[in-house]
Scaffold this motif. Structure first.
Motif, short mmCIF file in Angstrom:
data_model
loop_
_atom_site.label_atom_id
_atom_site.label_comp_id
_atom_site.label_asym_id
_atom_site.label_seq_id
_atom_site.Cartn_x
_atom_site.Cartn_y
_atom_site.Cartn_z
N PRO A 5 0.90 -1.09 -0.13
CA PRO A 5 0.11 0.12 0.03
C PRO A 5 0.88 1.04 -0.05
N CYS A 6 0.17 2.42 -0.22
CA CYS A 6 1.06 3.75 -0.07
C CYS A 6 0.48 4.60 1.02
N LEU A 7 1.08 5.40 1.28
CA LEU A 7 0.55 6.14 2.44
C LEU A 7 -0.64 6.81 2.54
N ARG A 8 -1.32 6.84 1.35
CA ARG A 8 -2.67 7.49 1.00
C ARG A 8 -3.55 6.21 1.40
N CYS A 9 -3.14 4.93 1.30
CA CYS A 9 -4.06 3.82 1.40
C CYS A 9 -4.69 4.06 2.89
N LEU A 10 -3.74 4.51 3.66
CA LEU A 10 -3.96 4.72 5.09
C LEU A 10 -4.47 6.06 5.67
N ARG A 68 -6.69 -1.03 -1.78
CA ARG A 68 -5.55 -0.10 -2.36
C ARG A 68 -6.28 1.33 -2.57
N CYS A 69 -5.75 2.27 -2.57
CA CYS A 69 -6.45 3.54 -2.73
C CYS A 69 -6.31 3.93 -4.29
N ARG A 70 -7.01 4.79 -4.76
CA ARG A 70 -7.18 5.11 -6.09
C ARG A 70 -5.73 5.92 -6.74
N PHE A 71 -5.30 6.21 -5.77
CA PHE A 71 -3.92 7.23 -5.85
C PHE A 71 -2.69 6.47 -6.44
N CYS A 72 -2.50 5.21 -5.75
CA CYS A 72 -1.44 4.23 -6.01
C CYS A 72 -1.96 3.34 -6.90
N THR A 73 -3.09 2.96 -7.03
CA THR A 73 -3.58 1.90 -8.23
C THR A 73 -3.67 2.68 -9.54
ZN LIG Z 1 -2.35 3.94 -2.24
#
Ligand SMILES: [Zn+2]
Length: 333
Positions: free
Chosen positions: A161-166, A232-237
């Motif tokens: 995941p990325c930071l924005r997933c959390l 996962r958030c849309r930002f990293c996907t």
């Molecule tokens: Zn993410």
């Protein structure tokens, strides 16, 4: 000196140890965390370290920022840090950068690394780091400490995941524009910095780092290991890097814990400090001192430091509004 890495080589193995010599790492922020992360990496023989920090050493830093001493007050942290690390390991290529990370220079400053280490104290920089990690596929290690506690989270989107997933957005009050008045204990941030450096060595030698976010409250003797978020958030996907796309030109914000204002410009400028020196001396009828990439002088009760990249630090009673108009009048923005 051939045996410099002997103890580490026994533990890591010759191949993993040798692989460190060709690695390039950027440590963003050389405050309390960076003061611990950067020396561990330099002593471990990471081939190249870029040391990025915008600040000067202040007296209030000395309680926890282990790279600095009293004789360093007023000097750029990145430069002092590079000097100290060169004493610890002269074989490491050190690249100090005195700059303010913004959307206007993040691509230039944070490309071409094997790992990005977070030693910052603000979420604006962390979301830029996260965007750069997503954009370039570079792993990064999120670290933070406050009070007697701290967190470490190794990230490598899209593999993790990325930071924005959390945390989807920078938390209110976590932005650089607002002052965080909480204190921090030196040893707490020291443990967190060491943990981050340890995870960095895993990433650099090809071992899987800790999966998930580790949170320690050393003062209350609590620890939590949070599993990585499942969705996962849309930002990293979708590789959306909206913090890198953010457009702003000038921000004036109060200094944390001190009377004064910080002015930041984006994209960073290229000030002709020599020409400015003459102009400011004529204006204030007092001498201004130029030292390297800084110009320092007095405007009424305020002590002002201008940096070649366009930033300004005002120590004194000037309000952010007044600082903004002073800057527009003198520098023109
Ligand atoms: Zn993410």
């Amino acid at each position: 000196m051939n045996d410099r890495y002997a103890k580490q080589r026994i533990f890591l193995g010759a191949e993993a140890d040798a692989s460190l010599r060709s690695k390039r790492v950027a440590v963003l922020g050389l405050g309390a965390l960076g003061s611990v992360i950067a020396p561990w990496l330099a002593r471990a023989g990471v081939g190249h370290l870029t040391l990025l920090d915008r600040d000067l050493v202040e007296a209030s830093n000395l309680q926890r920022q282990l790279l600095y001493g009293e004789s360093d007050l007023g000097r750029p942290k990145a430069e002092v840090a590079a000097q100290r690390l060169a004493e610890a390991n002269s074989t490491v290529e050190l690249h100090p950068v005195v700059a303010d990370l913004t959307s206007g220079n993040a691509r230039e400053l944070l490309s071409g690394f094997d790992l990005l280490c977070d030693g910052t104290d603000n979420f604006e920089a962390r979301f830029l780091l996260n965007d750069m990690a997503i954009l370039t596929g570079t792993p990064w290690i999120y670290a933070g400490a406050i009070g007697g506690e701290g967190v470490v989270w190794p990230l490598h989107p899209p593999h993790t995941p990325c930071l924005r997933c959390l945390i989807e957005e920078p938390p209110a009050g976590g932005d650089v524009d607002t002052c965080d008045s909480a204190g921090v204990l030196g040893p707490a941030v020291g443990v967190i910095g060491s943990w981050a450096a340890l995870e960095a060595l895993k990433v650099l030698t090809g071992k899987a780092p800790h999966a998930g976010l580790a949170r320690f409250d050393f003062w209350q003797d609590e620890r939590q290991f949070l599993k990585p978020p499942k969705t996962r958030c849309r930002f990293c996907t979708e590789r959306i890097t909206e913090f890198l796309e953010a457009r702003w030109t000038l921000k004036a914000s109060p200094l944390c814990g001190l009377e004064g204002v910080q002015i930041r410009v984006n994209p960073p400028g290229r000030l002709d400090l020599g020409a400015l020196k003459s102009r400011l001396e004529a204006r204030t009828r007092s001498p201004w001192r130029q030292a390297g990439l800084m110009l320092k002088g007095q405007e009424g009760p305020d002590e002002i430091t201008l940096f070649a990249d366009g930033r300004a630090l005002v120590h004194g009673p000037m309000t952010p509004e007044r600082a903004r108009s002073w800057y527009a009048e003198v520098i023109g923005a």
